[in-house]
Design a protein around this motif. Structure first.
Motif, short mmCIF file in Angstrom:
data_model
loop_
_atom_site.label_atom_id
_atom_site.label_comp_id
_atom_site.label_asym_id
_atom_site.label_seq_id
_atom_site.Cartn_x
_atom_site.Cartn_y
_atom_site.Cartn_z
N VAL A 158 0.83 -1.21 0.00
CA VAL A 158 0.00 0.00 0.00
C VAL A 158 0.87 1.25 0.00
O VAL A 158 0.56 2.23 -0.71
CB VAL A 158 -0.97 -0.02 1.20
N PHE A 159 1.95 1.24 0.75
CA PHE A 159 2.86 2.38 0.76
C PHE A 159 3.42 2.63 -0.65
O PHE A 159 3.47 3.77 -1.11
CB PHE A 159 4.01 2.12 1.74
N ALA A 160 3.81 1.56 -1.34
CA ALA A 160 4.35 1.72 -2.69
C ALA A 160 3.28 2.22 -3.65
O ALA A 160 3.55 3.09 -4.49
CB ALA A 160 4.91 0.40 -3.19
N ARG A 161 2.05 1.71 -3.54
CA ARG A 161 0.97 2.17 -4.43
C ARG A 161 0.66 3.64 -4.19
O ARG A 161 0.42 4.39 -5.14
CB ARG A 161 -0.29 1.32 -4.24
N LEU A 162 0.63 4.06 -2.95
CA LEU A 162 0.37 5.48 -2.66
C LEU A 162 1.49 6.37 -3.18
O LEU A 162 1.24 7.46 -3.70
CB LEU A 162 0.19 5.68 -1.15
N ARG A 163 2.71 5.90 -3.06
CA ARG A 163 3.84 6.67 -3.57
C ARG A 163 3.78 6.80 -5.08
O ARG A 163 4.00 7.89 -5.63
CB ARG A 163 5.15 6.01 -3.14
N HIS A 164 3.42 5.71 -5.77
CA HIS A 164 3.30 5.77 -7.23
C HIS A 164 2.13 6.65 -7.67
O HIS A 164 2.25 7.40 -8.64
CB HIS A 164 3.13 4.36 -7.81
#
Length: 108
Positions: free
Chosen positions: A90-96
């Motif tokens: 989720v952290f990576a998806r939000l960053r992207h």
């Protein structure tokens, strides 16, 4: 005397040595799950957690080299690893998504 303590009374943290409480191993594998979750899709989080749990069960929980299933503890450990993999994803998806939102688009 509890197996969590050595003969001198100091607490052992069990970094894959097969003795004592494996909480440090669980935390380190959870960090690994979160790091792997950053590069994976959300649908891969259960598989990542399951592989990390299998490694944890084989090498961190006594007897080493054998699967063990203590229902209460292993459900909690598997849930903790799944949560870590999901948080990383989720952290990576939000960053992207944030990077895509601030990316300049074509001007007409």
């Amino acid at each position: 005397m509890s197996p969590r303590f050595q003969l001198d009374g100091s607490r052992r943290h069990n970094l894959l040595d097969g003795q004592g409480d494996p909480w440090l191993d669980l935390v380190s594998l959870s960090v690994l799950c979160a790091v792997l979750g950053v590069t994976a899709r959300l649908t891969a989080a259960p598989g990542t957690a399951l592989v990390c749990w299998a490694f944890f069960s084989l090498f961190a929980v006594p007897p080493p080299g054998q699967f063990s299933w203590a229902v209460h503890y292993d459900w909690r450990r598997l849930g903790f690893l799944l949560l870590a993999a999901g948080v990383g994803t989720v952290f990576a998806r939000l960053r992207h998504a944030r990077a895509a939102y601030y990316r300049p688009g074509p001007t007409a």
